[in-house]
Design an enzyme around this catalytic site. Structure first.
Site, PDB file in Angstrom:
ATOM      1  N   ASP B  71       0.824  -1.179   0.014  1.00 50.10           N
ATOM      2  CA  ASP B  71      -0.118  -0.149   0.071  1.00 50.10           C
ATOM      3  C   ASP B  71       0.789   1.194  -0.002  1.00 50.10           C
ATOM      4  OD1 ASP B  71      -2.165   2.004   0.925  1.00 50.10           O
ATOM      5  OD2 ASP B  71      -3.211   0.115   0.679  1.00 50.10           O
ATOM      6  N   LYS B 147      -3.768  -0.681  -6.914  1.00 52.28           N
ATOM      7  CA  LYS B 147      -5.073   0.111  -6.259  1.00 52.28           C
ATOM      8  C   LYS B 147      -4.687   1.498  -6.427  1.00 52.28           C
ATOM      9  CE  LYS B 147      -6.112   1.237  -1.431  1.00 52.28           C
ATOM     10  NZ  LYS B 147      -5.903   0.625  -0.071  1.00 52.28           N
ATOM     11  N   ASP B 149      -5.391   5.090  -5.529  1.00 51.50           N
ATOM     12  CA  ASP B 149      -6.044   6.264  -4.791  1.00 51.50           C
ATOM     13  C   ASP B 149      -6.266   7.619  -5.364  1.00 51.50           C
ATOM     14  OD1 ASP B 149      -7.014   7.064  -2.090  1.00 51.50           O
ATOM     15  OD2 ASP B 149      -5.243   6.431  -1.098  1.00 51.50           O
ATOM     16  N   SER B 181     -10.264   4.304  -6.447  1.00 49.37           N
ATOM     17  CA  SER B 181     -10.886   4.888  -5.285  1.00 49.37           C
ATOM     18  C   SER B 181     -12.222   6.220  -5.974  1.00 49.37           C
ATOM     19  CB  SER B 181      -9.932   5.619  -4.411  1.00 49.37           C
ATOM     20  OG  SER B 181      -9.107   4.605  -3.839  1.00 49.37           O
ATOM     21  N   ARG B 206     -13.572   1.628  -4.358  1.00 53.49           N
ATOM     22  CA  ARG B 206     -14.277   1.908  -2.864  1.00 53.49           C
ATOM     23  C   ARG B 206     -15.422   3.015  -3.224  1.00 53.49           C
ATOM     24  NH1 ARG B 206     -10.531   2.629   0.875  1.00 53.49           N
ATOM     25  NH2 ARG B 206     -12.557   3.901   1.856  1.00 53.49           N
ATOM     26  N   ASP B 210     -12.665   4.911   4.534  1.00 48.83           N
ATOM     27  CA  ASP B 210     -11.489   4.107   4.995  1.00 48.83           C
ATOM     28  C   ASP B 210     -11.855   3.244   6.178  1.00 48.83           C
ATOM     29  OD1 ASP B 210     -10.053   5.021   2.772  1.00 48.83           O
ATOM     30  OD2 ASP B 210      -8.353   5.928   4.038  1.00 48.83           O
TER      31      ASP B 210
END
Lengths: 409, 409
Positions: B71, B147, B149, B181, B206, B210
């Site tokens: 991450d 991933k 963000d 995201s 998402r 969070d």
């Protein structure tokens, strides 16, 4: 009646010189009266006898948990023909005196629940109109501890009623610990509790919400005691304690870290340690928290000084409780570092003891009461670090090092 | 650019036919870059290699947890002289290609984190202005999962930017799962996400906050998916999933009951199962939850239909997810009975399957997926009872009984 109230203005029953410790049924077993379909969890004499056996056999009693107390829902819906309270005959077939006797034979004390009102919170007969006869009934039954709730009554009447029932308890000449719900009901009604009178009447009293089975509830209680500590904390002392309600450790809603946090904070609070958990099925790691001797010793410290929140910032709180030994006017301390954060990684907290108000020049011997680590002697200006898990706590005992003063550094 | 966007309107990477399963560093290890003082918990290649070893050796991989994903906080503060991203050389001395290779040799896939903005959320270089080169860098490094963000970017730009980066990912011809995201940042900015475009661009996305290390956070997420299910649920399906964020099971903030609740609800949600826990120290009862085959099978059901909340009253919720096998047009179902109450004693929930919409006349074979109890065949009008612990769940699999229709009731 005013004259009577005047004569009971000082509580001299000699009880609860340290915070009471034991087991109460409410938080875990509530008002489950369905012994037909749920015989192992209903409020019955069998439940209390089983808990008593475990308390004795698994070491709880010898660590100080000496009370087994019935909570609401033990009563019949009606008083007997002589106007006396009576237990539900199906769920307490042997009767309350036999249950009380069962406890005494095992070195335990026996507690009971009633309500200063027309009904208990669950709707069973309250004591209003029967204060004298009920006090004497409890004495006759061998009761050692009375929790008196405040449903179905007027909070304004409590300033008279709670002392009056305390007067009758004293009149029985049987020493009984007197647990009151008086201030919490008054606060909810917008009244300001008269803590001078409460201290002189009750051995312990509830200030705030009933605890629920969640970390959120535990946190609200911690906040209440922190936010109101100027008013609340000075009232605690040997024989008279603030009661933040039962320990929920070992139930469904607290993680292991959160359970240590409740135990640590209840020790800082000089709170009664009233477990409400199914001791038949509690997991060993939660039992170990309840049986932690070092934390119990802080809770039961003979000075009986309740601790205070001395730091709060960015989710980190530090709480301090003065404890024995005291040397040359310097207290020892229990210090709790509480992490209210929820970011998933531990937070480091770095302080000097002097910043916390611990200034004894010879320093303090520091022990972590959960992991047992000894930090040796720490002088007041030495920086001291702990890692605190999210929703967890580090509880240390800082003990004054007796020796010649001025030698340090 | 509009032409380019048009050409990427359908996601055809063939990935994530069932929700991704694996391990992500963020929730447990955050942006801990202090490998000098905290070498065992800092974001470093060593951490990911250790987790990979455990995932292989302790059976996680073979249950489906095949992804190990870095991450935030893996990057150097600067790109290299050729403008390419580079890992922090002290914490990832072997480099990302070696780490990726480490995973592939163990039958795992390798994930990485970046941000569609000028910086990642923790302030490392973002991909804005470097979309093409970064996509090709990831492909060259053997990345299997990205991933992306959304810090330090304009949510209005995301409708163009997320598809554009997806276009470049596809251009590399290396199949990479694409985790976005995008909708959560748009929702926070008051925009209405274009889920048609999101579904056609991302393998998962998402929608909401969070996750934090608390039951309160898990509950907020559950509420979000329940309260918005008409909009959210239809978007899920093979290759494209709603992502309610990581599993926090085994960390500090959830009790055992609450951990089962998260696992059950993430199965109902058809959610990615991304553990974020220290697998070196997780307690066995939490490992058992993560490794529960029956619950994983619900999560990974090939139909990929996300479940819905079908009942909510007095703290009790019932959630239902259609699953295989399907017989004569009748789905099987996973049913979760979730207890949001905090009174400390279990609640009994009594329903008929017909009330839940399960009307197949031959009935359903019911199995409790946590305690393994088989209830046998239950017909639609037969009353069915479960006891649900506070903050706990009962998750049952209701499987259609194949046979001649019309025989029953």
């Amino acid at each position: 009646l005013l004259g009577v109230c005047g004569s009971v203005s000082s509580l001299e029953n000699g009880m609860a010189r340290t915070p009471p410790m034991g087991w109460l049924s409410w938080q875990r077993f509530r008002c489950n009266t369905d012994c037909v379909n749920d015989p192992h969890h209903c409020i019955s004499e069998s439940l209390f006898m089983q808990m008593a056996d475990i308390i004795v056999n698994e070491g709880y009693r010898d660590l100080g948990y000496q009370l087994v107390s019935v909570d609401d829902c033990w009563l019949s819906r009606e008083r007997d023909t002589r106007g006396r309270l009576q237990a539900d005959p199906h769920r307490f077939p042997s009767g309350i005196p036999a249950l009380s006797d069962y406890m005494h034979k095992r070195g335990l004390s026996f507690g009971i629940y009633e309500d200063y009102g027309n009904y208990t919170c669950a709707g069973y007969p309250g004591i209003l109109g029967h204060l004298e006869i009920d006090a004497f009934t409890f004495a006759e039954w061998g009761v050692d501890y009375v929790k008196l709730d405040g449903c179905y009554s007027h909070p304004t009447d409590m300033d008279r009623g709670y002392p009056l029932f305390g007067y009758y308890l004293n009149q029985t000449q049987r020493p009984m610990v007197y647990s009151c719900s008086w201030p919490v009901y008054q606060t909810y009604s917008g009244l300001t509790p008269n803590y001078t009178s409460i201290i002189n009447t009750c051995n312990l009293w509830r200030n705030f919400d009933d605890i629920q089975d969640s970390w959120e509830s535990v946190q609200r209680i911690i906040d209440y005691y922190g936010d109101n500590q100027q008013v609340i904390v000075p009232n605690a002392g040997p024989g008279h304690w603030n009661d933040p309600d039962m320990l929920i450790i070992g139930n469904f809603g607290l993680s292991y870290e959160q359970s240590k946090s409740q135990m640590a904070m209840w020790a800082i609070f000089a709170a009664p340690l009233l477990m409400s958990v199914d001791l038949r099925t509690i997991r060993p790691e939660f039992k170990a928290i309840l049986q932690n001797k070092g934390v119990i010793a802080v809770n039961q410290d003979p000075l009986g000084i309740q601790g205070k929140r001395i730091y709060k910032d960015k989710g980190i709180e530090i709480w301090a409780r003065p404890i024995t030994p005291v040397f040359q006017g310097h207290y020892s301390y229990a210090i709790a570092f509480l992490n209210r954060r929820t970011d998933g990684t531990p937070s480091e907290v770095s302080v000097t003891l002097r910043e916390l108000g611990l200034a004894y020049p010879n320093g303090y011997g520091i022990t972590d009461l959960f992991d047992g680590v000894h930090y040796g002697t720490v002088l007041p200006d030495k920086r001291f670090k702990v890692d605190v898990n999210p929703s967890g706590v580090v509880l240390v005992r800082c003990q004054v090092i007796k020796g010649s003063a001025g030698a340090a550094r």
